[in-house]
Design a protein around this motif. Structure first.
Motif: not given
Length: 55
Positions: A3-11
């Motif tokens: 998910d795009k939100s997963d990469t956003g959370q990691k960032a």
């Protein structure tokens, strides 16, 4: 697929951890400078429980 939100959370997490690391390094620099300058430590001397009682 991620998910795009997963990469956003990691960032976000990575940025938050980087900020915490910078703050910790700044705090340690201040402590090292104080020790080098011979500033007195704000902690009380010794541990109260270990101090000898007057006889």
């Amino acid at each position: 697929m991620r998910d795009k939100s997963d990469t956003g959370q990691k960032a976000d997490r990575k940025a938050r951890l980087a900020e915490q690391l910078r703050a910790n390094l700044q705090k340690r620099k201040v402590q090292a400078r104080a020790r080098r300058d011979g500033a007195a430590d704000s902690r009380p001397e010794g541990i109260p429980a270990v101090r000898k009682a007057p006889k």
